[in-house]
Motif scaffolding. Structure first.
Motif, PDB file in Angstrom:
ATOM      1  N   ARG A 196       2.141   1.669  -3.523  1.00  0.00           N
ATOM      2  CA  ARG A 196       1.058   2.192  -4.363  1.00  0.00           C
ATOM      3  C   ARG A 196       0.867   3.683  -4.140  1.00  0.00           C
ATOM      4  O   ARG A 196       0.737   4.460  -5.086  1.00  0.00           O
ATOM      5  CB  ARG A 196      -0.244   1.461  -4.024  1.00  0.00           C
ATOM      6  N   GLU A 197       0.858   4.078  -2.881  1.00  0.00           N
ATOM      7  CA  GLU A 197       0.710   5.493  -2.552  1.00  0.00           C
ATOM      8  C   GLU A 197       1.861   6.298  -3.158  1.00  0.00           C
ATOM      9  O   GLU A 197       1.655   7.386  -3.703  1.00  0.00           O
ATOM     10  CB  GLU A 197       0.698   5.666  -1.029  1.00  0.00           C
ATOM     11  N   SER A 243       0.833  -1.205   0.000  1.00  0.00           N
ATOM     12  CA  SER A 243       0.000   0.000   0.000  1.00  0.00           C
ATOM     13  C   SER A 243       0.872   1.261   0.000  1.00  0.00           C
ATOM     14  O   SER A 243       0.523   2.254  -0.652  1.00  0.00           O
ATOM     15  CB  SER A 243      -0.964   0.011   1.183  1.00  0.00           C
TER      16      SER A 243
END
Length: 76
Positions: free
Chosen positions: A40-41, A37
């Motif tokens: 992805r960020e 995550s």
């Protein structure tokens, strides 16, 4: 006024660079922490920075073209 607009575009370009660097940092941290995550960020933030830079470049080109047209109008 033109000076204020040019200054704002330089600010937008600088913010784009900051977003790109922040995104790259988050991607690297995500790699180190094995955190998808965060990776992805980071990718999203990096892409946002690239888009801001492209927008500032396009605005610069528009401003130059507007000056060219104004010069031609004065000459004719």
């Amino acid at each position: 006024d033109g000076v204020r607009i040019a200054h704002a575009r330089k600010g937008a370009k600088a913010m784009g660079l900051i977003d790109k660097l922040t995104g790259r940092t988050k991607k690297a941290a995500g790699d180190l922490a094995d955190d998808p995550s965060l990776r992805r960020e980071g990718r999203k933030e990096e892409r946002k920075g690239e888009e801001k830079e492209q927008l500032a470049d396009a605005q610069d080109r528009v401003e130059e073209k507007a000056k060219d047209v104004a010069d031609l109008e004065r000459r004719t």
